[in-house]
Design an enzyme around this catalytic site. Structure first.
Site, PDB file in Angstrom:
ATOM      1  N   LYS A 172       0.870  -1.180   0.000  1.00 57.71           N
ATOM      2  CA  LYS A 172       0.000   0.000   0.000  1.00 57.71           C
ATOM      3  C   LYS A 172       0.901   1.222   0.000  1.00 57.71           C
ATOM      4  O   LYS A 172       1.449   1.612   1.037  1.00 57.71           O
ATOM      5  CB  LYS A 172      -0.906   0.040   1.237  1.00 57.71           C
ATOM      6  CG  LYS A 172      -1.899   1.182   1.170  1.00 57.71           C
ATOM      7  CD  LYS A 172      -2.574   1.484   2.489  1.00 57.71           C
ATOM      8  CE  LYS A 172      -1.800   2.413   3.363  1.00 57.71           C
ATOM      9  NZ  LYS A 172      -1.449   3.736   2.769  1.00 57.71           N
ATOM     10  N   LYS A 175      -0.892   7.536  -0.294  1.00 55.11           N
ATOM     11  CA  LYS A 175      -1.871   8.063  -1.253  1.00 55.11           C
ATOM     12  C   LYS A 175      -1.342   9.318  -1.951  1.00 55.11           C
ATOM     13  O   LYS A 175      -1.785   9.661  -3.043  1.00 55.11           O
ATOM     14  CB  LYS A 175      -3.230   8.318  -0.594  1.00 55.11           C
ATOM     15  CG  LYS A 175      -3.261   9.415   0.436  1.00 55.11           C
ATOM     16  CD  LYS A 175      -4.675   9.566   0.966  1.00 55.11           C
ATOM     17  CE  LYS A 175      -4.870  10.770   1.865  1.00 55.11           C
ATOM     18  NZ  LYS A 175      -3.899  10.916   2.961  1.00 55.11           N
ATOM     19  N   GLY A 226       6.993   4.813   8.453  1.00 59.12           N
ATOM     20  CA  GLY A 226       6.158   6.003   8.639  1.00 59.12           C
ATOM     21  C   GLY A 226       6.348   6.539  10.045  1.00 59.12           C
ATOM     22  O   GLY A 226       7.355   6.246  10.701  1.00 59.12           O
ATOM     23  N   GLU A 248       9.879   0.841  10.639  1.00 60.46           N
ATOM     24  CA  GLU A 248      10.844   1.945  10.528  1.00 60.46           C
ATOM     25  C   GLU A 248      10.063   3.215  10.839  1.00 60.46           C
ATOM     26  O   GLU A 248       9.266   3.673  10.019  1.00 60.46           O
ATOM     27  CB  GLU A 248      11.413   2.033   9.097  1.00 60.46           C
ATOM     28  CG  GLU A 248      12.197   0.821   8.661  1.00 60.46           C
ATOM     29  CD  GLU A 248      13.428   0.561   9.501  1.00 60.46           C
ATOM     30  OE1 GLU A 248      13.861   1.473  10.239  1.00 60.46           O
ATOM     31  OE2 GLU A 248      13.939  -0.557   9.444  1.00 60.46           O
ATOM     32  N   CYS A 282      13.430  10.771   7.547  1.00 59.52           N
ATOM     33  CA  CYS A 282      13.377  10.525   8.999  1.00 59.52           C
ATOM     34  C   CYS A 282      14.768  10.440   9.602  1.00 59.52           C
ATOM     35  O   CYS A 282      14.911  10.478  10.808  1.00 59.52           O
ATOM     36  CB  CYS A 282      12.504   9.330   9.354  1.00 59.52           C
ATOM     37  SG  CYS A 282      12.827   7.915   8.387  1.00 59.52           S
ATOM     38  N   GLU A 379       9.658  15.788  15.457  1.00 56.44           N
ATOM     39  CA  GLU A 379      10.319  15.605  14.160  1.00 56.44           C
ATOM     40  C   GLU A 379       9.837  16.739  13.251  1.00 56.44           C
ATOM     41  O   GLU A 379       8.639  16.863  12.978  1.00 56.44           O
ATOM     42  CB  GLU A 379       9.897  14.246  13.601  1.00 56.44           C
ATOM     43  CG  GLU A 379      10.714  13.807  12.432  1.00 56.44           C
ATOM     44  CD  GLU A 379      10.420  12.363  12.039  1.00 56.44           C
ATOM     45  OE1 GLU A 379       9.323  11.846  12.352  1.00 56.44           O
ATOM     46  OE2 GLU A 379      11.288  11.751  11.394  1.00 56.44           O
TER      47      GLU A 379
HETATM   48  C1  SIN Z   1      13.636   7.731   5.494  1.00 56.91           C
HETATM   49  O1  SIN Z   1      13.653   8.923   5.649  1.00 56.91           O
HETATM   50  O2  SIN Z   1      12.677   7.057   5.883  1.00 56.91           O
HETATM   51  C2  SIN Z   1      14.721   6.998   4.799  1.00 56.91           C
HETATM   52  C3  SIN Z   1      15.945   7.752   4.617  1.00 56.91           C
HETATM   53  C4  SIN Z   1      16.962   6.990   3.830  1.00 56.91           C
HETATM   54  O3  SIN Z   1      16.804   5.805   3.515  1.00 56.91           O
HETATM   55  O4  SIN Z   1      17.966   7.586   3.528  1.00 56.91           O
END
Ligand code: SIN
Length: 475
Positions: A172, A175, A226, A248, A282, A379
């Site tokens: 999935k 979106k 996410g 993750e 992230c 974040e």
């Molecule tokens: C992410 O921001 O989820 C992944 C970053 C990356 O793989 O460099």
């Protein structure tokens, strides 16, 4: 350009007429629409995956590996086209988008090699009479929920090892960015992935979709990338069926600069750690903890480089920062900046809301931010660099670790011994020591604490998608 669901090797519309409107974040206008999968479509996709997985798991590892290598090759052959698609629906600068395709493709090459190296063990039981055989069969059907910030790489980082191990998957995609996912799936079919092994079902209604996909008894695992907030909800749902999970989740990376660091290298690394992919990663440096002796100098230099970044549509030459994904993201970033300023932080550059069209936010540097400011706790997911000076290393480490997150951290120092010692004390799954980028398909990507469960990439990546079976025997 595919705009339907891929289920069991067939492109089809959803079981309802609902469609997802895909926006160009640089203008806020609709690019196109794609079919939105219903809970029934999710169930059909798991059915198809379950059927296809039996044959796929019986395929020789070498053959799986060769198909995965074809996937690597075909993605690179379409690097420009896929990069343009990413920029269109996500907005990131074209160089980042094409770089993402090379990164995304590499997960197939890496896992084409892992497919033939999945090992088990044979041991003697301590009593001497019995043998302990351990091997790693695939888990079966894996449901994958992927984010919008890397529309290709966050899919291939999961799909490649899952397929290498002999699983079938239902993806999935977010979106906001389904176009890249659908086109990549089409290319994977062309590369020889059998029908039903990869199913892609975007949806407007993630909750009911996920309920249906995880209610299906054939589903054995969920892999999610996410936010931690959504991860917690999915984990609760997975607990009902005791599904295997890989998560993750969010980050809050400290970027630490000591007085002895090479400041040119630190600023260059800071720009990569902060700004790659329009600062929507992230692993992005979220807080800059800078030793007092260089804090002003570092802040001014960073401000100068950040203010020179060109903002605009990712497809325009020279642009270094594209739009944010949507208006809500801009509002959240601006709210954090305003709150920091009202708590006493100083704006070095940026910080002003921009007029539309599109969802832009200027690269921003904040000086003298307090460690407890909201901007250091949340974040940011945007081009804002708050700088916090420090004088004592133990204090700084306490501040760096004072978060529920533990995904990435960065350390800049000329003293490698100190760099390693500090790295070891950071509660973080990944540390960039004098490096502003750490992502590598050959390295284990993942977080400690509430930043996640499990690792993607490296040799650990394929094992996440395996069971461990022990056979007790004697001869
Ligand atoms: C992410 O921001 O989820 C992944 C970053 C990356 O793989 O460099």
């Amino acid at each position: 350009m595919p705009d339907q669901l891929l289920i069991g090797g067939s492109w089809r519309n959803g079981s309802t007429d609902e469609r997802i409107s895909v926006l160009d974040p640089a203008t806020g206008e609709e690019l196109t629409t794609v079919a939105s999968g219903s809970p029934e479509d999710a169930t059909a996709a798991v059915d198809a995956a379950a059927k296809a997985q039996i044959g796929w798991a019986q395929t020789a590892p070498r053959e799986r590996g060769e198909i995965l290598r074809n996937c690597w090759q075909i993605m690179l052959e379409h690097q420009d086209e896929l990069g343009e698609l990413i920029t269109a629906e996500h907005g990131k600068p074209m160089a980042d988008a094409k770089g993402e395709i090379a990164y995304a493709a590499e997960f197939f090459r890496w896992n084409s090699e892992e497919a033939v190296r999945l090992r088990g063990t044979i041991g003697n039981a301590p009593g001497g009479a019995n043998k302990i055989i351990v091997h790693h069969p695939p888990v079966g059907v894996v449901v994958m929920v992927t984010p919008w910030n890397f529309p290709a790489a966050m899919i291939t980082r999961k799909v490649a090892p899952a397929l290498a191990a002999g699983n079938a998957v239902v993806v999935k995609p977010a979106k906001e960015t389904p176009l890249t996912a659908l086109r990549v799936a089409e290319l994977l079919e062309e590369a020889g992935v059998p029908p039903g092994v990869v199913n892609v079902v975007p949806t407007q209604n993630a909750g009911p979709w996920f309920e249906a996909a995880t209610e299906h008894t054939a589903t054995r695992m969920v892999s999610f990338t996410g936010s931690t907030e959504v991860g917690r909800v999915l984990l609760r749902r997975c607990a009902d069926r005791v599904l295997k999970v890989a998560m993750e989740l969010g980050g809050n990376a400290p970027f630490i600069v000591f007085n002895d660091a090479d400041l040119d290298a630190a600023v260059e690394g800071a720009m990569v750690a902060k700004m790659r992919h329009s600062a929507e990663t992230c692993t992005a440096a979220n807080r800059f903890l800078v030793e007092a002796g260089v804090a002003d100098d570092f802040t001014q230099r960073l401000g100068k480089v950040m203010s020179a970044v060109e903002i605009g549509p990712g497809g325009k030459a020279g642009v270094g920062c594209g739009p944010m994904i949507n208006a809500a993201a801009v509002e959240s970033i601006h709210g954090l900046v305003n709150a920091a300023v009202s708590e006493g932080a100083t704006l070095v550059t940026g910080g002003e809301a921009m007029d539309g069209p599109g969802f832009f936010y200027p690269p921003t540097v904040l000086a003298d931010v307090t460690p407890t400011a909201a901007i250091n706790q949340e974040e940011i997911f945007g081009p804002v660099a708050p700088v916090v000076p420090f004088t004592d290393t133990d204090d700084m480490i306490r501040i760096a670790n004072n978060t529920e997150m533990g995904l990435a951290a960065y350390v800049y120092t000329a003293d490698i011994g100190r760099g390693l010692a500090v790295s070891e004390r950071l509660e973080s799954g990944m540390v960039g020591l004098n490096r502003g980028a750490m992502s590598d398909p050959a390295a284990p990507f993942g977080g400690m604490k509430q930043s996640g469960l499990g690792r993607e990439g490296a040799s650990e990546g394929i094992l996440e998608f395996c069971e461990t079976q022990y056979i007790a025997t004697q001869w």
